[in-house]
Write a protein that holds these residues in place. Structure first.
Motif, PDB file in Angstrom:
ATOM      1  N   TRP A 160       0.824  -1.204   0.000  1.00  0.00           N
ATOM      2  CA  TRP A 160       0.000   0.000   0.000  1.00  0.00           C
ATOM      3  C   TRP A 160       0.858   1.255   0.000  1.00  0.00           C
ATOM      4  O   TRP A 160       1.893   1.313   0.664  1.00  0.00           O
ATOM      5  CB  TRP A 160      -0.912   0.008   1.230  1.00  0.00           C
ATOM      6  N   PRO A 161       0.434   2.301  -0.741  1.00  0.00           N
ATOM      7  CA  PRO A 161       1.181   3.559  -0.715  1.00  0.00           C
ATOM      8  C   PRO A 161       1.124   4.205   0.659  1.00  0.00           C
ATOM      9  O   PRO A 161       0.157   4.015   1.407  1.00  0.00           O
ATOM     10  CB  PRO A 161       0.466   4.413  -1.769  1.00  0.00           C
ATOM     11  N   VAL A 162       2.156   4.952   0.980  1.00  0.00           N
ATOM     12  CA  VAL A 162       2.297   5.543   2.311  1.00  0.00           C
ATOM     13  C   VAL A 162       2.285   7.068   2.221  1.00  0.00           C
ATOM     14  O   VAL A 162       2.975   7.661   1.384  1.00  0.00           O
ATOM     15  CB  VAL A 162       3.596   5.065   2.988  1.00  0.00           C
ATOM     16  N   LEU A 163       1.488   7.680   3.092  1.00  0.00           N
ATOM     17  CA  LEU A 163       1.418   9.132   3.245  1.00  0.00           C
ATOM     18  C   LEU A 163       2.140   9.522   4.528  1.00  0.00           C
ATOM     19  O   LEU A 163       1.930   8.896   5.571  1.00  0.00           O
ATOM     20  CB  LEU A 163      -0.045   9.572   3.318  1.00  0.00           C
ATOM     21  N   VAL A 164       2.963  10.556   4.456  1.00  0.00           N
ATOM     22  CA  VAL A 164       3.646  11.073   5.645  1.00  0.00           C
ATOM     23  C   VAL A 164       3.264  12.532   5.816  1.00  0.00           C
ATOM     24  O   VAL A 164       3.356  13.327   4.871  1.00  0.00           O
ATOM     25  CB  VAL A 164       5.173  10.923   5.531  1.00  0.00           C
ATOM     26  N   GLY A 165       2.847  12.898   7.020  1.00  0.00           N
ATOM     27  CA  GLY A 165       2.468  14.275   7.311  1.00  0.00           C
ATOM     28  C   GLY A 165       3.191  14.797   8.533  1.00  0.00           C
ATOM     29  O   GLY A 165       2.773  14.550   9.665  1.00  0.00           O
TER      30      GLY A 165
END
Length: 304
Positions: free
Chosen positions: A229-234
């Protein structure tokens, strides 16, 4: 990873037409290469970084247009602050903040995300034009899973220990990396099995985590980005940057935000969630040129 991060492809699938989507047997698929930028649009009076600046409709739309022109791949619209210690906002108030903005932005050629943890707000936002649900509670509410599945909306599954009002009181883990990654993978599989067409994973920096927990998760990103799964970093303007860089004012933390997000991109993150869109797009393009093998270097392109 099988290829350098600037060449790595990521994808999200939706059950309805979306900007940049291509019809496939599984739905409308959006594919991009490298690390894309999600721009933050807070339409709240009390956001920790820019509270009140974009609460009015015209100000919100002007900021959205600026982010889109700067290269934002997706715009994340939020009507309730989830900063540490924030009080909940009634669902009807949140909807009233979000609906006119989403309706005005719908059809503008950019993917729209709604930042909410309430199923009824997510439903109203999707009806108003949102494409993805960004739920800081990680779709723990079965009602949120049902809303996303029924609408065919992609979702961001984030890890949060506790809830916004109390999450930073005393965060504790035996092994933060193992626990957070296990939760994200398990939860992603569960919501996919329930009919949500596609997910992003977000380790939830600052959501029930100390600075040391956040750093451990950032160092361990390859374990998460190497999955399916693609990963989002905030990390944008968060308290950890204030403490590490000695910057007490949130709006002055963009240099630290860039440092953490460039690290995330190099470790395979598919997307970063940011306040300063133009600065991040520029920095990511330069970093991509540095990290692209020489024989493959060509004209730089924004994520499509």
């Amino acid at each position: 990873m099988s290829s350098p991060w600037p060449q790595r492809q990521h994808r999200l699938t939706f059950g309805f037409p979306v900007p940049g989507g291509v019809r496939t047997p599984d739905g409308w698929e959006v594919v991009w290469t490298g690390c894309a930028v999600m721009g933050i649009l807070n339409v709240t009076p009390d956001s920790f970084s820019d509270g009140g600046r974009h609460a009015g409709l015209e100000a919100a739309l002007a900021h959205a247009r600026t982010m889109r022109a700067a290269g934002a791949f997706m715009i994340d619209v939020g009507g309730e602050s989830t900063r540490p210690g924030a009080d909940p906002v009634p669902a009807d108030v949140e909807v009233d903040r979000l609906r006119p903005v989403l309706r005005a932005l719908a059809g503008g050629g950019v993917l729209l995300s709604v930042d909410t943890l309430k199923p009824e707000v997510a439903r109203a936002a999707l009806e108003a034009g949102a494409h993805l649900v960004n739920d800081v509670s990680g779709l723990r509410n079965p009602g949120m899973v049902a809303v996303c599945a029924e609408a065919g909306a992609a979702a961001c599954v984030m890890h949060m220990q506790g809830e916004p009002r109390t999450m930073q009181h005393a965060p504790h883990y035996g092994d933060v990396v193992a626990e957070v990654h296990r939760y994200l993978r398990t939860q992603a599989a569960r919501v996919r099995a329930a009919g949500v067409p596609s997910v992003l994973l977000d380790p939830g920096l600052g959501f029930g985590k100390t600075v040391e927990h956040n750093l451990a998760l950032l160092r361990a990103l390859p374990d998460l980005t190497g999955g399916e799964w693609p990963v989002l970093v905030g990390a944008s303007r968060k308290g950890m940057i204030g403490r590490l860089g000695d910057v007490p004012v949130a709006s002055e933390r963009d240099p630290g935000s860039l440092a953490l997000h460039l690290h995330a991109a190099r470790q395979g993150a598919a997307m970063v969630r940011v306040h300063a869109v133009a600065e991040h797009v520029q920095a990511l393009r330069v970093q991509a040129a540095l990290d692209t093998p020489r024989q493959e270097t060509g004209p730089l392109q924004s994520p499509a």
